[in-house]
Write a protein that holds these residues in place. Structure first.
Motif, mmCIF file in Angstrom:
data_model
loop_
_atom_site.group_PDB
_atom_site.id
_atom_site.type_symbol
_atom_site.label_atom_id
_atom_site.label_comp_id
_atom_site.label_asym_id
_atom_site.label_seq_id
_atom_site.Cartn_x
_atom_site.Cartn_y
_atom_site.Cartn_z
ATOM 1 N N SER B 94 0.853 -1.182 0.000
ATOM 2 C CA SER B 94 0.000 0.000 0.000
ATOM 3 C C SER B 94 0.892 1.235 0.000
ATOM 4 C CB SER B 94 -0.929 0.022 1.221
ATOM 5 O OG SER B 94 -0.192 0.198 2.416
ATOM 6 N N GLN B 95 0.273 2.384 -0.328
ATOM 7 C CA GLN B 95 1.045 3.615 -0.385
ATOM 8 C C GLN B 95 0.788 4.429 0.861
ATOM 9 O OE1 GLN B 95 3.475 4.736 -2.144
ATOM 10 N NE2 GLN B 95 3.501 6.671 -1.029
ATOM 11 N N GLY B 96 1.819 4.735 1.575
ATOM 12 C CA GLY B 96 1.696 5.607 2.720
ATOM 13 C C GLY B 96 1.115 4.916 3.936
ATOM 14 N N GLU B 97 0.970 5.692 4.951
ATOM 15 C CA GLU B 97 0.408 5.158 6.182
ATOM 16 C C GLU B 97 -1.064 5.525 6.245
ATOM 17 O OE1 GLU B 97 4.636 5.862 8.509
ATOM 18 O OE2 GLU B 97 2.829 6.878 9.178
ATOM 19 N N GLY B 98 -1.709 5.075 7.294
ATOM 20 C CA GLY B 98 -3.115 5.434 7.446
ATOM 21 C C GLY B 98 -4.029 4.521 6.667
ATOM 22 N N LEU B 99 -5.146 5.060 6.263
ATOM 23 C CA LEU B 99 -6.208 4.234 5.703
ATOM 24 C C LEU B 99 -5.993 4.037 4.215
ATOM 25 C CD1 LEU B 99 -9.125 5.960 7.615
ATOM 26 C CD2 LEU B 99 -7.802 3.961 8.286
ATOM 27 N N LYS B 100 -5.124 3.115 3.881
ATOM 28 C CA LYS B 100 -4.796 2.903 2.489
ATOM 29 C C LYS B 100 -5.134 1.486 2.061
ATOM 30 C CE LYS B 100 -3.177 7.026 2.204
ATOM 31 N NZ LYS B 100 -3.956 8.069 1.518
ATOM 32 N N THR B 101 -5.656 1.387 0.856
ATOM 33 C CA THR B 101 -6.009 0.076 0.313
ATOM 34 C C THR B 101 -4.767 -0.754 0.078
ATOM 35 O OG1 THR B 101 -7.942 1.012 -0.763
ATOM 36 C CG2 THR B 101 -7.110 -1.079 -1.619
ATOM 37 N N GLN B 102 -4.820 -2.008 0.430
ATOM 38 C CA GLN B 102 -3.720 -2.920 0.182
ATOM 39 C C GLN B 102 -4.005 -3.741 -1.066
ATOM 40 O OE1 GLN B 102 -2.738 -5.160 3.720
ATOM 41 N NE2 GLN B 102 -3.033 -3.363 5.014
ATOM 42 N N TYR B 103 -2.976 -3.907 -1.862
ATOM 43 C CA TYR B 103 -3.055 -4.699 -3.078
ATOM 44 C C TYR B 103 -2.269 -5.991 -2.860
ATOM 45 C CZ TYR B 103 -4.846 -0.413 -5.112
ATOM 46 O OH TYR B 103 -5.613 0.698 -5.373
ATOM 47 N N PHE B 104 -2.926 -7.103 -3.176
ATOM 48 C CA PHE B 104 -2.358 -8.410 -2.861
ATOM 49 C C PHE B 104 -1.713 -9.076 -4.059
ATOM 50 C CE2 PHE B 104 -3.641 -9.601 1.464
ATOM 51 C CZ PHE B 104 -4.452 -8.532 1.775
ATOM 52 N N GLY B 105 -0.683 -9.869 -3.774
ATOM 53 C CA GLY B 105 -0.106 -10.751 -4.773
ATOM 54 C C GLY B 105 -0.953 -12.010 -4.912
ATOM 55 N N PRO B 106 -0.573 -12.907 -5.832
ATOM 56 C CA PRO B 106 -1.377 -14.099 -6.111
ATOM 57 C C PRO B 106 -1.212 -15.210 -5.091
ATOM 58 C CG PRO B 106 0.544 -14.054 -7.516
ATOM 59 C CD PRO B 106 0.554 -12.770 -6.761
ATOM 60 N N GLY B 107 -0.250 -15.102 -4.207
ATOM 61 C CA GLY B 107 -0.053 -16.117 -3.180
ATOM 62 C C GLY B 107 1.022 -17.135 -3.544
ATOM 63 N N THR B 108 1.654 -17.679 -2.523
ATOM 64 C CA THR B 108 2.615 -18.785 -2.661
ATOM 65 C C THR B 108 2.122 -19.933 -1.798
ATOM 66 O OG1 THR B 108 4.523 -17.346 -3.075
ATOM 67 C CG2 THR B 108 4.974 -19.557 -2.195
ATOM 68 N N ARG B 109 1.908 -21.073 -2.445
ATOM 69 C CA ARG B 109 1.396 -22.239 -1.725
ATOM 70 C C ARG B 109 2.572 -23.058 -1.245
ATOM 71 N NH1 ARG B 109 -1.349 -19.758 -4.892
ATOM 72 N NH2 ARG B 109 -3.612 -19.663 -4.866
ATOM 73 N N LEU B 110 2.763 -23.077 0.081
ATOM 74 C CA LEU B 110 3.884 -23.783 0.697
ATOM 75 C C LEU B 110 3.383 -25.072 1.322
ATOM 76 C CD1 LEU B 110 6.801 -23.980 1.860
ATOM 77 C CD2 LEU B 110 5.981 -22.658 3.818
ATOM 78 N N LEU B 111 4.035 -26.164 0.980
ATOM 79 C CA LEU B 111 3.714 -27.460 1.571
ATOM 80 C C LEU B 111 4.980 -28.019 2.198
ATOM 81 C CD1 LEU B 111 1.796 -29.821 2.074
ATOM 82 C CD2 LEU B 111 2.416 -30.717 -0.183
#
Lengths: 113, 113
Positions: B94-111
């Motif tokens: 996310s950009q900056g502090e405070g109330l900012k939207t977070q953008y997620f990656g696709p994930g890493t599946r760990l076994l």
């Protein structure tokens, strides 16, 4: 102790009807709430948010309602479309929490054509 | 032009090994996060990091450590892997502090076997 709870693990709705996803929280320090949508094998994507100073926020087909006294928020999708089928996560941010989010367990929405 | 990317997508390894998961964001954001989604599908924050401070969720074992070579990267190192570490790990920014939207990656599946 789950601070954010989504008590319905799944919801099935007919296309064109309204979908209502619910979320309850226990921490009164939460001041910002978000809904994320997640497709299989992808990361969550931001959908809509609401600050604790508001009780409603609307964006197209999506509306989020916040009832602070009941510590409850809901996401309304109307009209529902088959492409809305996904898992929906409710998330909350506490004051001074470094923007770290606490997520609910998710609700799987299935919109039938 | 993926906004938040993670490598590898899948990781299968033996108990006791040390492994790393890489995360890169090309959004110019200055804050990055790591989340763990366990077998019950709960998304839990592990770390929040910007150039000023690292905030650690107190429940995260010290076998887990984030490393940031620059603003665009936040890698997750895991030492002495345990069976219970098996999960999907999501990076976000996310950009900056405070109330900012977070953008997620696709994930890493760990076994962990």
């Amino acid at each position: 102790d789950q601070q954010v709870k989504q008590n319905s693990p799944s919801l099935s709705v007919q296309e064109g009807r309204i979908s209502i996803l619910n979320c309850d929280y226990t921490n009164s320090m939460f001041d910002y709430f978000l809904w994320y949508k997640k497709y299989p094998a992808e990361g969550p994507t931001f959908l809509i948010s609401i600050s604790s100073i508001k009780d409603k926020n609307e964006d197209g087909r999506f509306t989020v309602f916040l009832n602070k006294s009941a510590k409850h928020l809901s996401l309304h999708i109307v009209p529902s479309q088959p492409g809305d089928s996904a898992v929906y996560f409710c998330a909350a941010r506490g004051r001074g929490a470094g923007n770290m989010l606490t997520f609910g367990g998710g609700t799987r929405l299935m919109v039938k054509p | 032009d993926t906004a938040v990317s993670q490598t590898p997508k899948y990781l299968v390894t033996q108990m006791g090994n040390d492994k790393s998961i890489k995360c890169e964001q090309n959004l110019g954001h200055d804050t990055m996060y790591w989340y763990k989604q366990d077998s019950k599908k709960f998304l839990k924050i592990m770390f929040s990091y910007n150039n000023k401070e690292l905030i650690i969720n107190e429940t995260v074992p010290n076998r887990f450590s984030p490393k940031s070579p620059d603003k665009a990267h936040l890698n997750l190192h895991i030492n002495s892997l345990e069976l219970g570490d098996s999960a999907v790990y999501f990076c976000a920014s996310s950009q900056g502090e405070g109330l900012k939207t977070q953008y997620f990656g696709p994930g890493t599946r760990l076994l962990v076997l």
